[in-house]
Every structure is written in structure tokens, then in C-alpha cells.
Design an enzyme around this catalytic site. Structure first.
Site, PDB file in Angstrom:
ATOM      1  N   CYS A   1      54.206  17.311   8.112  1.00  0.00           N
ATOM      2  CA  CYS A   1      54.222  17.245   6.644  1.00  0.00           C
ATOM      3  C   CYS A   1      54.786  18.568   6.134  1.00  0.00           C
ATOM      4  O   CYS A   1      54.244  19.634   6.448  1.00  0.00           O
ATOM      5  CB  CYS A   1      52.793  17.053   6.144  1.00  0.00           C
ATOM      6  SG  CYS A   1      52.613  17.177   4.359  1.00  0.00           S
TER       7      CYS A   1
ATOM      8  N   CYS B   1      60.663  16.081   3.134  1.00  0.00           N
ATOM      9  CA  CYS B   1      59.334  15.460   3.145  1.00  0.00           C
ATOM     10  C   CYS B   1      59.418  14.428   4.246  1.00  0.00           C
ATOM     11  O   CYS B   1      60.392  13.652   4.307  1.00  0.00           O
ATOM     12  CB  CYS B   1      59.053  14.786   1.801  1.00  0.00           C
ATOM     13  SG  CYS B   1      57.599  13.704   1.837  1.00  0.00           S
TER      14      CYS B   1
HETATM   15  N1  DGL Z   1      54.774  13.741   3.955  1.00  0.00           N
HETATM   16  C1  DGL Z   1      54.495  14.876   3.164  1.00  0.00           C
HETATM   17  C2  DGL Z   1      55.592  15.926   3.287  1.00  0.00           C
HETATM   18  O1  DGL Z   1      56.288  15.991   4.267  1.00  0.00           O
HETATM   19  C3  DGL Z   1      53.987  14.782   1.773  1.00  0.00           C
HETATM   20  C4  DGL Z   1      53.712  13.515   1.045  1.00  0.00           C
HETATM   21  C5  DGL Z   1      52.652  13.738  -0.023  1.00  0.00           C
HETATM   22  O2  DGL Z   1      51.486  13.616   0.357  1.00  0.00           O
HETATM   23  O3  DGL Z   1      52.985  14.061  -1.181  1.00  0.00           O
HETATM   24  O4  DGL Z   1      55.746  16.746   2.424  1.00  0.00           O
END
Ligand code: DGL
Length: 268
Positions: A78, A192
């Protein structure tokens, strides 16, 4: 350092299902690696949370997961959690931690126009970490950023088999393109881990002249490198997906996770 037990898993961590885009290429390199995939559904979306909240929440939750599953290595799959909490997690936990940060360096090598777009969550695109990456690796380029919470919702929906609103994808691309100089963007960093789940839709909206890149393949190589020489099971066993309990967001059907080698869902 002695080798971890053969069945010690790799722990992947994200707010939701985005980290599957990092798990995929990792399984391709390490096909028998035992997997625990953790999604903090009680905290999703991270992109709307404050720095202070994530800096406290992510190390605490990872600490619980590490105690429970005894992984050999943890991957913060993430960008939001990594750009905010990576240092806190490393300080709190005594195992190798791999983070996920926007692929600005490869984007800077790839661009011909000199204008790069960075599409992430609202929290990620405002991070000093991104300022630093831009200054270090793309100092002679223009780096435009846009935060899109809608794409996170869209990616979650797509993986469950629900329809995605094309206007959300169009708006995300326009958020970059409509900035001064934005019409020259020829590389977009998917900063993301949810967004590669919408690669097809994003590519269609951005047009054929724009390359989309993310860091997943590089992270997979990093995990393989850090575990080189360790023992793995002879055959693959089904992985576990663990979701923090959320009243309004149940875990997805197992069939949506099965292509990623997940065979069981738990909630904590
Ligand atoms: N998948 C996450 C990222 O790479 C974030 C998604 C979220 O929870 O806003 O930033």
C-alpha cells in the site's frame, strides 16, 4: 541469521484488495511461498485518513498480524501506508519489511515529454516522501499529482464483479491532464496498489500515447532477493486472506481471491 521455518509465510498488508496486485507478481517468482494476505477493511480507505492516524494504526495492526502468523517477511502493499508509516513499522517490528513507494524513478527514465503524472490516494500525493522521490529522481522533469478516492472504490468493485462508473476513471485522468502542462503527460505512475486492477479502464481513458507504470514487479524481485537461500515448501498450499471486521464491508467472495492462490478467509 538462521533460515526461517519452511512454512513461515510472506505477509502482505493493504487497506483492501489493492495489495493483490503486488501478491500476483510475487507468486510468479515464488510459487510455493505460503501467503497471508491482510486487508484492513475496518480502516479502508486509508487515502482519506490523517498522517497521525495511519502512523499509529498501521504499526499496531501489523504487530498483531506478525504475532498471529509469524511471517518471515512483511510487505506493506500500500503506497499510502508505506509513504506515511514505513519508518514507524520498521522501528516497531523485528522482521524484514518491504514497502511500496510510487514508481517515479522508472517513470523519469521512461518519459520522452518530460511530464509525468502521479495518480495516488489523496494522502499519498501530499506526502513529503513523494516530494523527495520527485526531487531525487525527476528533478529535471515536471511531476503532476492527483489523488483519486473514486478509483479505490472502483477497484474494490471490479474485483467483486460489480460495475465500475467510467466517469470516475475519466475524472481521475482529467485530474492530471487538466493541470497546466498536463496535456504533455506521457507516463502515469499508478501510485496506489488498487489502481493496476483498473489498468484496462485507465489505459482506455488515458489513450494509447500514455504508458502506465507501477512498482509491483520491482517489489516482487525485492522480496525474492531478501528471501534468497531460504527454504520453501515443496508444493504450494492455499493462502489465507484476513480482513479486519467492518460492519458495512464484508470480505469479498472467496472466488474473487482464488486466482491469487487464496483458499481461506478469516476475520479479526
Ligand atoms: N491501496 C492503497 C495504496 O496503495 C490505498 C487505498 C486506500 O485505502 O485509500 O495507497
Amino acid at each position: 541469521m538462521s533460515s526461517p521455518p519452511r512454512d513461515a509465510p510472506l505477509l502482505f498488508f493493504d487497506s483492501g484488495l489493492g495489495g493483490l496486485t503486488v501478491l500476483g507478481p510475487t507468486r510468479a517468482l515464488l510459487p510455493t511461498a505460503p501467503i497471508v494476505y491482510a486487508a484492513d477493511y475496518a480502516g479502508l480507505p486509508y487515502g482519506q485518513k490523517s498522517e497521525a492516524e495511519l502512523a499509529a494504526r498501521v504499526p499496531a495492526l501489523l504487530g498483531r498480524l506478525v504475532e498471529r502468523y509469524q511471517p518471515r517477511l512483511a510487505v506493506i502493499a500500500c503506497n499510502t501506508a508505506s509513504t506515511i508509516a514505513l519508518a514507524h513499522v520498521r522501528a516497531a517490528l523485528d522482521l524484514p519489511i518491504v514497502g511500496t513507494v510510487p514508481a517515479i524513478k522508472p517513470a523519469a527514465e521512461l518519459t520522452r515529454s518530460g511530464v509525468i503524472g502521479v495518480l495516488g490516494t489523496e494522502a499519498t500525493v501530499r506526502q513529503p516522501y513523494v516530494d523527495d522521490l520527485s526531487a531525487r529522481f525527476a528533478g529535471d522533469k515536471i511531476v503532476l499529482r492527483h489523488g483519486s478516492p473514486g478509483l479505490v472504490t472502483g477497484a474494490e468493485a471490479k474485483l467483486r464483479g460489480d460495475p465500475i462508473d467510467p466517469a470516475v476513471v475519466a475524472r481521475a485522468v482529467a485530474g492530471l491532464r487538466d493541470q497546466p502542462g498536463g496535456d504533455a503527460i506521457d507516463v502515469i505512475v499508478l501510485a496506489c496498489t488498487h489502481f493496476p486492477l483498473l489498468e484496462e479502464e485507465l489505459q482506455a481513458a488515458a489513450g494509447p500515447g500514455v504508458k502506465l507504470i507501477d512498482g509491483a514487479a520491482g517489489i516482487a524481485r525485492r522480496i525474492a532477493h531478501l528471501t534468497e537461500g531460504q527454504e520453501w515448501p515443496q508444493t504450494a498450499t492455499p493462502g489465507i486472506a484476513v480482513f479486519t471486521r467492518s460492519a458495512d464491508r464484508p470480505p469479498p467472495p472467496l472466488a474473487a481471491l482464488a486466482p491469487y492462490g487464496i483458499g481461506r478467509i478469516e476475520t479479526i
